[in-house]
Design a protein around this motif. Sequence first.
Motif, PDB file in Angstrom:
ATOM      1  N   LEU A  36      10.603   9.774  -4.202  1.00 32.68           N
ATOM      2  CA  LEU A  36      10.635   8.756  -3.164  1.00 32.68           C
ATOM      3  C   LEU A  36       9.226   8.205  -2.946  1.00 32.68           C
ATOM      4  O   LEU A  36       8.331   8.930  -2.489  1.00 32.68           O
ATOM      5  CB  LEU A  36      11.150   9.349  -1.849  1.00 32.68           C
ATOM      6  CG  LEU A  36      12.514  10.054  -1.893  1.00 32.68           C
ATOM      7  CD1 LEU A  36      12.811  10.719  -0.563  1.00 32.68           C
ATOM      8  CD2 LEU A  36      13.615   9.068  -2.253  1.00 32.68           C
ATOM      9  N   GLY A  37       9.032   6.940  -3.290  1.00 35.63           N
ATOM     10  CA  GLY A  37       7.768   6.278  -3.039  1.00 35.63           C
ATOM     11  C   GLY A  37       7.916   5.319  -1.878  1.00 35.63           C
ATOM     12  O   GLY A  37       8.806   4.458  -1.892  1.00 35.63           O
ATOM     13  N   ARG A  38       7.088   5.490  -0.861  1.00 35.13           N
ATOM     14  CA  ARG A  38       7.208   4.650   0.327  1.00 35.13           C
ATOM     15  C   ARG A  38       5.950   3.799   0.491  1.00 35.13           C
ATOM     16  O   ARG A  38       4.832   4.280   0.263  1.00 35.13           O
ATOM     17  CB  ARG A  38       7.424   5.516   1.571  1.00 35.13           C
ATOM     18  CG  ARG A  38       8.231   4.808   2.641  1.00 35.13           C
ATOM     19  CD  ARG A  38       8.849   5.787   3.596  1.00 35.13           C
ATOM     20  NE  ARG A  38       7.880   6.423   4.473  1.00 35.13           N
ATOM     21  CZ  ARG A  38       8.094   7.592   5.090  1.00 35.13           C
ATOM     22  NH1 ARG A  38       9.227   8.235   4.894  1.00 35.13           N
ATOM     23  NH2 ARG A  38       7.184   8.101   5.889  1.00 35.13           N
ATOM     24  N   PHE A  39       6.146   2.551   0.905  1.00 36.87           N
ATOM     25  CA  PHE A  39       5.055   1.578   0.937  1.00 36.87           C
ATOM     26  C   PHE A  39       5.069   0.805   2.246  1.00 36.87           C
ATOM     27  O   PHE A  39       6.117   0.635   2.876  1.00 36.87           O
ATOM     28  CB  PHE A  39       5.189   0.595  -0.232  1.00 36.87           C
ATOM     29  CG  PHE A  39       5.260   1.257  -1.579  1.00 36.87           C
ATOM     30  CD1 PHE A  39       4.114   1.439  -2.335  1.00 36.87           C
ATOM     31  CD2 PHE A  39       6.470   1.723  -2.084  1.00 36.87           C
ATOM     32  CE1 PHE A  39       4.175   2.068  -3.570  1.00 36.87           C
ATOM     33  CE2 PHE A  39       6.542   2.358  -3.310  1.00 36.87           C
ATOM     34  CZ  PHE A  39       5.386   2.526  -4.059  1.00 36.87           C
ATOM     35  N   VAL A  40       3.887   0.326   2.627  1.00 40.20           N
ATOM     36  CA  VAL A  40       3.744  -0.549   3.792  1.00 40.20           C
ATOM     37  C   VAL A  40       2.965  -1.781   3.357  1.00 40.20           C
ATOM     38  O   VAL A  40       2.303  -1.779   2.316  1.00 40.20           O
ATOM     39  CB  VAL A  40       3.010   0.158   4.949  1.00 40.20           C
ATOM     40  CG1 VAL A  40       3.824   1.334   5.462  1.00 40.20           C
ATOM     41  CG2 VAL A  40       1.617   0.610   4.519  1.00 40.20           C
ATOM     42  N   ASP A  41       3.051  -2.839   4.154  1.00 39.49           N
ATOM     43  CA  ASP A  41       2.238  -4.007   3.844  1.00 39.49           C
ATOM     44  C   ASP A  41       0.833  -3.812   4.409  1.00 39.49           C
ATOM     45  O   ASP A  41       0.591  -2.947   5.256  1.00 39.49           O
ATOM     46  CB  ASP A  41       2.869  -5.298   4.359  1.00 39.49           C
ATOM     47  CG  ASP A  41       3.207  -5.253   5.834  1.00 39.49           C
ATOM     48  OD1 ASP A  41       2.516  -4.541   6.578  1.00 39.49           O
ATOM     49  OD2 ASP A  41       4.166  -5.933   6.247  1.00 39.49           O
ATOM     50  N   ALA A  42      -0.090  -4.611   3.920  1.00 41.16           N
ATOM     51  CA  ALA A  42      -1.490  -4.451   4.307  1.00 41.16           C
ATOM     52  C   ALA A  42      -1.698  -4.668   5.804  1.00 41.16           C
ATOM     53  O   ALA A  42      -2.622  -4.108   6.393  1.00 41.16           O
ATOM     54  CB  ALA A  42      -2.362  -5.412   3.508  1.00 41.16           C
ATOM     55  N   GLU A  43      -0.830  -5.462   6.429  1.00 38.77           N
ATOM     56  CA  GLU A  43      -0.969  -5.766   7.854  1.00 38.77           C
ATOM     57  C   GLU A  43      -0.358  -4.685   8.745  1.00 38.77           C
ATOM     58  O   GLU A  43      -0.501  -4.745   9.962  1.00 38.77           O
ATOM     59  CB  GLU A  43      -0.305  -7.107   8.169  1.00 38.77           C
ATOM     60  CG  GLU A  43      -0.962  -8.314   7.510  1.00 38.77           C
ATOM     61  CD  GLU A  43      -0.605  -8.429   6.034  1.00 38.77           C
ATOM     62  OE1 GLU A  43       0.430  -7.855   5.629  1.00 38.77           O
ATOM     63  OE2 GLU A  43      -1.370  -9.059   5.296  1.00 38.77           O
ATOM     64  N   VAL A  69       0.852  -1.186   0.000  1.00 38.76           N
ATOM     65  CA  VAL A  69       0.000   0.000   0.000  1.00 38.76           C
ATOM     66  C   VAL A  69       0.891   1.239   0.000  1.00 38.76           C
ATOM     67  O   VAL A  69       1.835   1.336   0.791  1.00 38.76           O
ATOM     68  CB  VAL A  69      -0.919   0.028   1.234  1.00 38.76           C
ATOM     69  CG1 VAL A  69      -1.793   1.284   1.230  1.00 38.76           C
ATOM     70  CG2 VAL A  69      -1.784  -1.227   1.285  1.00 38.76           C
ATOM     71  N   SER A  70       0.584   2.175  -0.896  1.00 39.32           N
ATOM     72  CA  SER A  70       1.367   3.412  -0.960  1.00 39.32           C
ATOM     73  C   SER A  70       1.156   4.221   0.316  1.00 39.32           C
ATOM     74  O   SER A  70       0.025   4.556   0.680  1.00 39.32           O
ATOM     75  CB  SER A  70       0.941   4.229  -2.183  1.00 39.32           C
ATOM     76  OG  SER A  70       1.610   5.477  -2.212  1.00 39.32           O
ATOM     77  N   GLU A  71       2.252   4.542   1.001  1.00 39.52           N
ATOM     78  CA  GLU A  71       2.180   5.338   2.232  1.00 39.52           C
ATOM     79  C   GLU A  71       2.440   6.811   1.953  1.00 39.52           C
ATOM     80  O   GLU A  71       1.775   7.695   2.522  1.00 39.52           O
ATOM     81  CB  GLU A  71       3.205   4.819   3.242  1.00 39.52           C
ATOM     82  CG  GLU A  71       3.183   5.569   4.563  1.00 39.52           C
ATOM     83  CD  GLU A  71       4.236   5.074   5.535  1.00 39.52           C
ATOM     84  OE1 GLU A  71       3.890   4.848   6.710  1.00 39.52           O
ATOM     85  OE2 GLU A  71       5.405   4.920   5.121  1.00 39.52           O
ATOM     86  N   SER A  72       3.392   7.095   1.078  1.00 40.04           N
ATOM     87  CA  SER A  72       3.700   8.481   0.738  1.00 40.04           C
ATOM     88  C   SER A  72       4.478   8.512  -0.575  1.00 40.04           C
ATOM     89  O   SER A  72       5.103   7.527  -0.968  1.00 40.04           O
ATOM     90  CB  SER A  72       4.511   9.159   1.843  1.00 40.04           C
ATOM     91  OG  SER A  72       5.804   8.570   1.944  1.00 40.04           O
ATOM     92  N   VAL A  73       4.441   9.662  -1.220  1.00 41.50           N
ATOM     93  CA  VAL A  73       5.294   9.890  -2.393  1.00 41.50           C
ATOM     94  C   VAL A  73       5.712  11.350  -2.355  1.00 41.50           C
ATOM     95  O   VAL A  73       4.881  12.253  -2.228  1.00 41.50           O
ATOM     96  CB  VAL A  73       4.581   9.534  -3.713  1.00 41.50           C
ATOM     97  CG1 VAL A  73       3.280  10.308  -3.885  1.00 41.50           C
ATOM     98  CG2 VAL A  73       5.507   9.768  -4.904  1.00 41.50           C
ATOM     99  N   THR A  74       7.025  11.574  -2.404  1.00 40.09           N
ATOM    100  CA  THR A  74       7.561  12.925  -2.305  1.00 40.09           C
ATOM    101  C   THR A  74       8.664  13.125  -3.333  1.00 40.09           C
ATOM    102  O   THR A  74       9.268  12.161  -3.822  1.00 40.09           O
ATOM    103  CB  THR A  74       8.127  13.195  -0.893  1.00 40.09           C
ATOM    104  OG1 THR A  74       9.123  12.198  -0.589  1.00 40.09           O
ATOM    105  CG2 THR A  74       7.021  13.159   0.154  1.00 40.09           C
ATOM    106  N   HIS A  75       8.934  14.394  -3.635  1.00 49.21           N
ATOM    107  CA  HIS A  75       9.999  14.765  -4.572  1.00 49.21           C
ATOM    108  C   HIS A  75      11.086  15.488  -3.786  1.00 49.21           C
ATOM    109  O   HIS A  75      10.808  16.471  -3.074  1.00 49.21           O
ATOM    110  CB  HIS A  75       9.460  15.695  -5.655  1.00 49.21           C
ATOM    111  CG  HIS A  75       8.492  15.056  -6.595  1.00 49.21           C
ATOM    112  ND1 HIS A  75       8.578  15.187  -7.966  1.00 49.21           N
ATOM    113  CD2 HIS A  75       7.402  14.263  -6.373  1.00 49.21           C
ATOM    114  CE1 HIS A  75       7.590  14.524  -8.533  1.00 49.21           C
ATOM    115  NE2 HIS A  75       6.851  13.959  -7.583  1.00 49.21           N
ATOM    116  N   ALA A  76      12.313  15.031  -3.918  1.00 54.56           N
ATOM    117  CA  ALA A  76      13.439  15.669  -3.240  1.00 54.56           C
ATOM    118  C   ALA A  76      14.304  16.406  -4.255  1.00 54.56           C
ATOM    119  O   ALA A  76      14.659  15.840  -5.305  1.00 54.56           O
ATOM    120  CB  ALA A  76      14.274  14.635  -2.492  1.00 54.56           C
ATOM    121  N   HIS A  77      14.596  17.667  -3.965  1.00 57.24           N
ATOM    122  CA  HIS A  77      15.476  18.511  -4.808  1.00 57.24           C
ATOM    123  C   HIS A  77      14.923  18.657  -6.227  1.00 57.24           C
ATOM    124  O   HIS A  77      15.695  18.798  -7.185  1.00 57.24           O
ATOM    125  CB  HIS A  77      16.903  17.946  -4.834  1.00 57.24           C
ATOM    126  CG  HIS A  77      17.472  17.736  -3.472  1.00 57.24           C
ATOM    127  ND1 HIS A  77      17.773  18.763  -2.621  1.00 57.24           N
ATOM    128  CD2 HIS A  77      17.760  16.585  -2.795  1.00 57.24           C
ATOM    129  CE1 HIS A  77      18.248  18.279  -1.478  1.00 57.24           C
ATOM    130  NE2 HIS A  77      18.237  16.966  -1.545  1.00 57.24           N
TER     131      HIS A  77
END
Length: 396
Positions: A320-327, A285-293
């Motif tokens: 930067l795309g950050r993800f977590v598992d469903a649990e 599951v997508s937790e966050s997406v950000t752009h650096a510089h």
Amino acid sequence: MNGSPAWVRPVPLTFAVTDGTWYHVETKVAGGTITTSINGTVVDTTTDATYARGRVGFREAGPESALFDNVKVTTADGKVVLTDDFSGNLEAWKAPNAGGSPAFAGLDIYDEPSPDRFETLAHLVRIMRELDPNALPYINLLPSNDQNYVRQFVDVVKPVLLSYDRYPLMADGTDDPGYFLNWKIVREEGLRAGLPTWIFIQTGAYGNRRQPTAAELLWQVNVSLAYGAKGIQYFTYWTPDPARGEGFQPALITVDGKRTDRYDAAKNINVYWLAPVGRELKPLVSESVTHAHDDPLPAGATAWTPDEVVTSVTGDAVVLGRFVDAERSGTRWLLIANRSHSERCVSQVELDPATVGKVARFDPRTGTYVSQDRLRLTANLDAGAAVLYRLQPAAR
């Protein structure tokens, strides 16, 4: 025929078909003679004995849209073999399956609908689910930076996935300034409704779009993965016939069926990167997406700021795309994508030791994770490339 339409011949009507008006259509088959009437007036008589037997059904394609009611089929002696006013279930009708092809996944219901089509599409989705719950009722949305358009589609149609197209590579060498805003909207609405998000990758030049390089194909794939994409599609695979207009140049396959260099590029991306990394990202599951510089920051993009996971990002621009598992087990995954589709990048990412314990880098060649001995990651990426890390939580 065998799951595909077969045209006898097109027949232009001598009157205009009015939207919202019901018409009584009758088709009689006697031997090889096919007679079609509308509202009691014969509009065509054709002789063709190719199909002596078969089923009855309905078909729409492209911009076509119609409703059907009060269907009755009789034999030559007047015996009724089928009647349906659609007031009950659809048990009399066979679900479409492309002639039983093992490649059949579902039906392409509509491409790029306007909001005035949503109610009809919702009805079609319900019908398809009733006919075959395992068949995909596929609808692809217009490119749009209007969040209400996407939200209304989700709430009214109740689709099983959220697919859209947006082709970012402009002929003047620039990129579509609304590309990331569209992704932001689709990502947010997909997460809100719990729907997987799909996107099309631009594979060729047409109109005011340029021909992508191999790196630009990869870049579209990777920034889409960073934004949480679960489905990657290519437009177009087979180059459209010039008669369609829009000035399509060769895509993955030319008009006459020859492979282009972008076919090989897409194949390499699919086999050696997208397939293995997709198996890792698909259940997450997508937790966050950000752009650096990323300066100037594109419309819709969120600038990276330090948080409890990533404390520092230096070097070149990355997504930067950050993800977590469903649990929500505490393990995270971090995809670092080169923001540039034309130049290499080097980026250093520091992780917070209070949150992150062990780090492993995904190796797409083996499908395994390789442990890293530091919480300072260096992403040295070719144009358009990305790297995936697994971040296990620190011991408490």
